[in-house]
Every structure is written in C-alpha cells, then in structure tokens.
Write an enzyme that holds these catalytic residues in place. Structure first.
Site, PDB file in Angstrom:
ATOM      1  CB  CYS A 156      -0.869   0.282   1.316  1.00 31.08           C
ATOM      2  SG  CYS A 156      -2.090  -1.297   1.263  1.00 31.08           S
ATOM      3  N   GLY A 213      -0.578   0.453  -5.005  1.00 27.98           N
ATOM      4  CA  GLY A 213      -1.643  -0.161  -5.120  1.00 27.98           C
ATOM      5  C   GLY A 213      -2.762   0.402  -5.969  1.00 27.98           C
ATOM      6  CG  ASN A 263       2.575  -0.151   3.398  1.00 29.01           C
ATOM      7  OD1 ASN A 263       3.850   0.370   2.827  1.00 29.01           O
ATOM      8  ND2 ASN A 263       2.230  -1.112   3.013  1.00 29.01           N
ATOM      9  N   GLY A 264       1.231  -2.374   5.523  1.00 25.60           N
ATOM     10  CA  GLY A 264       1.972  -3.377   6.405  1.00 25.60           C
ATOM     11  C   GLY A 264       0.944  -4.386   6.459  1.00 25.60           C
ATOM     12  CB  CYS A 298      10.267  -5.471   2.824  1.00 24.64           C
ATOM     13  SG  CYS A 298       9.701  -6.330   1.392  1.00 24.64           S
ATOM     14  CE1 TYR A 338       7.015  -6.378  -9.718  1.00 25.33           C
ATOM     15  CE2 TYR A 338       5.906  -6.058  -7.483  1.00 25.33           C
ATOM     16  CZ  TYR A 338       5.758  -6.229  -9.114  1.00 25.33           C
ATOM     17  OH  TYR A 338       4.451  -5.887  -9.696  1.00 25.33           O
ATOM     18  CB  CYS A 396       5.537 -11.816   1.950  1.00 24.66           C
ATOM     19  SG  CYS A 396       5.723 -10.316   2.992  1.00 24.66           S
ATOM     20  CB  CYS A 452      12.670  -8.701   6.045  1.00 22.65           C
ATOM     21  SG  CYS A 452      11.431 -10.435   6.227  1.00 22.65           S
ATOM     22  CB  CYS A 478       9.886 -13.902  -0.001  1.00 26.31           C
ATOM     23  SG  CYS A 478      10.888 -12.460  -0.189  1.00 26.31           S
TER      24      CYS A 478
HETATM   25  P1  AMP Z   1       4.795 -15.189 -12.317  1.00 21.38           P
HETATM   26  O1  AMP Z   1       6.034 -16.071 -12.015  1.00 21.38           O
HETATM   27  O2  AMP Z   1       3.843 -15.539 -13.618  1.00 21.38           O
HETATM   28  O3  AMP Z   1       3.863 -15.289 -11.020  1.00 21.38           O
HETATM   29  O4  AMP Z   1       4.955 -13.531 -12.290  1.00 21.38           O
HETATM   30  C1  AMP Z   1       6.295 -13.055 -12.509  1.00 21.38           C
HETATM   31  C2  AMP Z   1       6.112 -11.530 -12.753  1.00 21.38           C
HETATM   32  O5  AMP Z   1       5.090 -10.719 -11.553  1.00 21.38           O
HETATM   33  C3  AMP Z   1       7.506 -10.782 -12.616  1.00 21.38           C
HETATM   34  O6  AMP Z   1       7.319 -10.264 -13.905  1.00 21.38           O
HETATM   35  C4  AMP Z   1       7.503  -9.903 -11.461  1.00 21.38           C
HETATM   36  O7  AMP Z   1       7.958  -8.554 -11.815  1.00 21.38           O
HETATM   37  C5  AMP Z   1       6.039  -9.766 -10.900  1.00 21.38           C
HETATM   38  N1  AMP Z   1       5.800  -9.892  -9.611  1.00 21.38           N
HETATM   39  C6  AMP Z   1       6.418 -10.275  -8.588  1.00 21.38           C
HETATM   40  N2  AMP Z   1       5.908 -10.143  -7.553  1.00 21.38           N
HETATM   41  C7  AMP Z   1       4.793  -9.586  -7.500  1.00 21.38           C
HETATM   42  C8  AMP Z   1       3.539  -9.218  -6.803  1.00 21.38           C
HETATM   43  N3  AMP Z   1       3.596  -9.310  -5.386  1.00 21.38           N
HETATM   44  N4  AMP Z   1       2.594  -8.627  -7.321  1.00 21.38           N
HETATM   45  C9  AMP Z   1       2.474  -8.330  -8.632  1.00 21.38           C
HETATM   46  N5  AMP Z   1       3.583  -8.616  -9.638  1.00 21.38           N
HETATM   47  C10 AMP Z   1       4.538  -9.583  -9.115  1.00 21.38           C
END
Ligand code: AMP
Length: 452
Positions: free
Chosen positions: A2, A28, A102-103, A237, A243, A383, A435, A438
């Site tokens: 968030c 978000g 957030n969290g 995190c 990402y 997570c 952390c 994951c």
């Molecule tokens: P998949 O392996 O098909 O589940 O999706 C991998 C892709 O999702 C990668 O391009 C990541 O950048 C992206 N990704 C990783 N974590 C998340 C997340 N928590 N929410 C949305 N997309 C994510």
C-alpha cells in the site's frame, strides 16, 4: 503493499495528498482515499479504483482543509471491497481518528476474535481496523499514548499515518519492515511511503523514520520524535528494493535503481552465457537488464514493449478472440529478436506462468535461444508482512528445482541470483538489517500458522 501519505499544515492539503497518492499509485491500484481536516472536522472520501479516477475536481474541493492523509491500497489482508479502503475514520473518546496503514499484522485475527467476543463490531475485514479498535479502548489520556498502547499489542509490519483534529502522527514498526519518510515543504511536514511522492510536489525529503519511531506534528508544523516501543532487530523488506518500490527514489537509505543495476551486474557474473541481446521484461526487469548488459558487454534492447494502459478493468471479449494472456500487456519487437540468442531479465519468478508465456512469445517472434535470468533468488516462501506473494503451494520454487522450472517455462537456460549475491549488492553496511523471508524462510516475526 500500500502507499501512504500525509501533510500538515497546508492550505490545500487534500490537493497535495492527491498528487502524492498519484506518485505512489504503483503501491496499490485497488482503492484510493483521502481524509482531510477542515476546521474542526475530519471527512474522508474513498473509492475503488485508480487515484485519477477516484478523485474529481469537485471531490477535492469538498475535501478542502489544513491537513490530510491518503492511502492507495493493494489488498494483502482482507478482501478487495470498498469497506476495506483507507483511510479509515472513527469517532471515539479520543475524538475523530483517521488511519492510513501500510503493512500486514500477523496477530490481527487473534486480537479481532478477542475484541469481537467482548462486543466489538467491525466494519471491514482489514487488519488495520484492529488498530483503531485498540486505540478506542485505550484509557490513556493523550492520543499518541493511546496509539503507542494499541500498536504495542500488534505484531508484524506497520507504517502508519494518523490524523486527528490537532495532530498528524506517523509511526513505523520496530522492525522497520515497510518504508516511511519524513518530508518538508515550507513550514509543512509530510510523510510518504516513497520519495517520489515528495519529488512531484517539490517537497524535500528530510529523512527516513527510524524503525520503532513515532513523529507527532502539531498545528504549527513542529515535530516531536520518540521511540516508544521495545527495540527489535531491524528487518527492511528486501523485496521493496527488488520489485516493489519505484526505482527513482531512495529506500532504506540507498538508491533502488542503483541496487537493481548492481543485481544485474552480479547476475551477469554469476551466470554468464553467450548471447546476442539482453532484453528486460518491462518494467520490472529494466534496471537489472541494464546492469547485466553493461557487465556482460552484450547489447541491451527494448525488444518487449509494454502497453501501459492495461488496467484491472480490462474485459476479454468472450467468443471471437480469446486467451490473449500476456499479449495484452507485452508485445515483442520481432525485427530485433529474429535469429538472436536472447537473455531475458526479470526481477522475480513467482508462479512461473508469466515467464512461460514470455519465453514462448520470444520463440514465436523468431528467437534462436531464450535464456532467463532472475535478479532475485527463488521465491520459496510466502510473505506475511505485506507483500502479495501467493501461498506456498502456488510458489513454483517452493516445490520445484531450478531445472524443473526451466523445463516448465521451456527456456534454454534459467538462473537466479544467489542469496549471497543479492546481499552483496546492498550498499548498506549492516546487511543483517534486511528481511528476506520470501527467499530464505527466515521470518523475523512468527506467523501463527506457518504451514499455509
Ligand atoms: P509469475 O511468475 O507468473 O507469477 O509472475 C512473475 C512476474 O510478476 C514478474 O514479472 C514480477 O515482476 C511480477 N511480480 C513479482 N511479485 C509480484 C507481486 N507481489 N505482485 C504482482 N506482480 C509481481
């Protein structure tokens, strides 16, 4: 996942909150809301959808006031429904109290069950509402004391901004899981999840709140800082850096872009392969692909183009054309790819379904070889502190070897960065402060049912 924002005092506080949330939209996309203080009253406006769709000119006019907090939501706890949107606003014996959180709290369900058994009524399924119930029950005289009492009972991740008639109060949990920054604009004080929210409105970033720190802003914009919680080991995190956060800012006192680029460089050294092109999966793989290309001297190419207008509201026509899958979002530049040995770079592989489709797409576009490199270690564990990773059973790396995953996604080769490689790339002197549950399963705060 968030984004939160706060500003006080400022003549058009809600307008700046709107802009701040706009910059934090990547944190978000499900709902957005602003609570603002006008005269003696706080009012809140929350809707499902993107910031630019939720707020119209008139809505913002109605939110005029001298202080505001805002929230964009990506549900990690609780359903995707309007009643779970934030900021939440309650009235209790401390007066009106509004919260943007957030969290994820790991013991929220337990506390909620206890509160319900003694008569509490909840309006939502969000864990954040528990915090406000605990504040309402606190017999402490001052609101900041009540907040400390409430937050001392919850466990897990919380970066919070509260708004009351007289004060804006920001608090970060003692582990410092999620980010929270203090900013300044003239005499006004601001809080935001990421520095891009300050950049947009020409505010200065003052500093990151320390883990376990509380900052109270009064009507004159004067801040008072304290550390009211029992100290715990810091656990920022690492997935925020890998990402989630925007690359154009500082997080945990280092540049997200530079960190991602170093991950790419390290990946090139750890798992070099002869190839003709380095291609990022946009946008998440771009910084690491730059680093990979520079370290390996293999040319970088934007050979996958992303449609930036794909929203959650996209409806696939039922009959005529079906199963667009990832094509809705990404399309390859065939002329660049044909006859080439391609290294695809992405930041993470979660379920593996996206990667499988992208690898196929590259082959259909004429790639001779497709090698996938991931700038994070295998995501093996869920997570519980606010990142939306699926259950263990859906995390492909929790039950499959790298070679099995390679076969599944049909790549010529697959490699992840090593745990040590990921940690080495941090500029931070104390790498213990992160952390990485994951990837490692090393959870700083135990979750009641880790078998999920
Ligand atoms: P998949 O392996 O098909 O589940 O999706 C991998 C892709 O999702 C990668 O391009 C990541 O950048 C992206 N990704 C990783 N974590 C998340 C997340 N928590 N929410 C949305 N997309 C994510």
């Amino acid at each position: 996942m968030c984004g939160i924002f706060g500003i006080k005092p400022y003549a058009e506080a809600a307008n700046l909150a709107y802009l701040g949330l706009y910059a934090l939209q990547h944190r978000g996309q499900e709902s957005a809301g602003i609570a603002s203080l006008s005269g003696e009253r706080i009012s809140v406006y929350r809707r499902m959808g993107l910031v630019a769709d939720v707020f119209q000119e008139e809505t913002l006019r109605n939110l005029e006031g001298s202080a505001a907090i805002g929230h964009v939501r990506y549900s990690t706890s609780g359903d995707s429904q309007l009643e779970n949107a934030q900021p939440i606003l309650i009235t209790c014996h401390h007066g009106q109290v509004s919260l943007a959180h957030n969290g994820n709290l790991v013991n929220a369900q337990k506390i909620r069950a206890q509160l319900e058994s003694t008569g509490s009524i909840f309006n939502s399924s969000s864990d954040s509402e528990v915090i406000l119930h605990l504040i309402a029950r606190s017999q402490k005289e001052k609101i900041e004391e009540a907040i400390v009492e409430a937050l001392s009972q919850v466990e897990g991740a919380f970066s919070c901004v509260f708004l009351t008639k007289k004060k804006m109060i920001a608090v970060r949990d003692p582990h410092g899981f999620r980010p929270l920054l203090l900013g300044q604009l003239g005499e006004s004080k601001l809080f935001a999840s990421e520095s891009c929210a300050f950049d947009l409105i020409d505010a200065q970033m003052v500093r990151e709140l320390d883990p376990g720190e509380m900052v109270v802003v009064n009507n004159l914009g004067v801040t008072r800082s304290s550390k009211p919680f029992e100290a715990k080991p810091t656990r920022h995190c690492i997935f925020e850096h890998i990402y989630f956060a925007r690359p154009d800012g500082m997080m945990f006192n280092e540049s997200t872009h530079e960190y991602r680029q170093r991950l790419g460089e390290k990946l090139a050294k750890e798992s070099h392969i002869e190839a003709d092109l380095v291609v990022p999966v946009p946008d998440s793989g771009v910084c690491a692909a730059l680093g990979y290309s520079q370290a390996s001297k293999i040319p970088f190419a934007f050979a996958l183009i992303r449609n930036h207008y794909v929203g959650r509201t996209f409806i696939e026509p039922k009959q005529s054309i079906r199963h667009f899958g990832v094509k809705i979002k990404l399309n390859p530049v065939k002329r660049l790819i044909e006859g080439k040995r391609v290294i695809l770079i992405d930041d993470s592989l979660v379920r593996g379904t996206t990667s499988r489709k992208i690898v196929k797409m590259m082959r259909t576009a004429g790639a001779d070889e497709v090698h996938l490199r991931i700038s994070a270690p295998p995501t093996k564990y869920p997570c519980y502190y606010g990142i939306d990773t699926p259950n263990r059973s859906e995390l492909i790396a929790s039950s499959h070897s790298v070679e099995e995953i390679r076969k599944y996604i049909e790549a010529d080769s697959l490699a992840y960065i090593s745990m040590d490689g990921m940690m080495d790339c941090l500029a931070a002197s104390n790498k213990e402060d992160y952390c990485h549950a994951c990837f490692s399963g090393d959870y700083a705060v135990p979750f009641p049912s880790l078998s999920v």
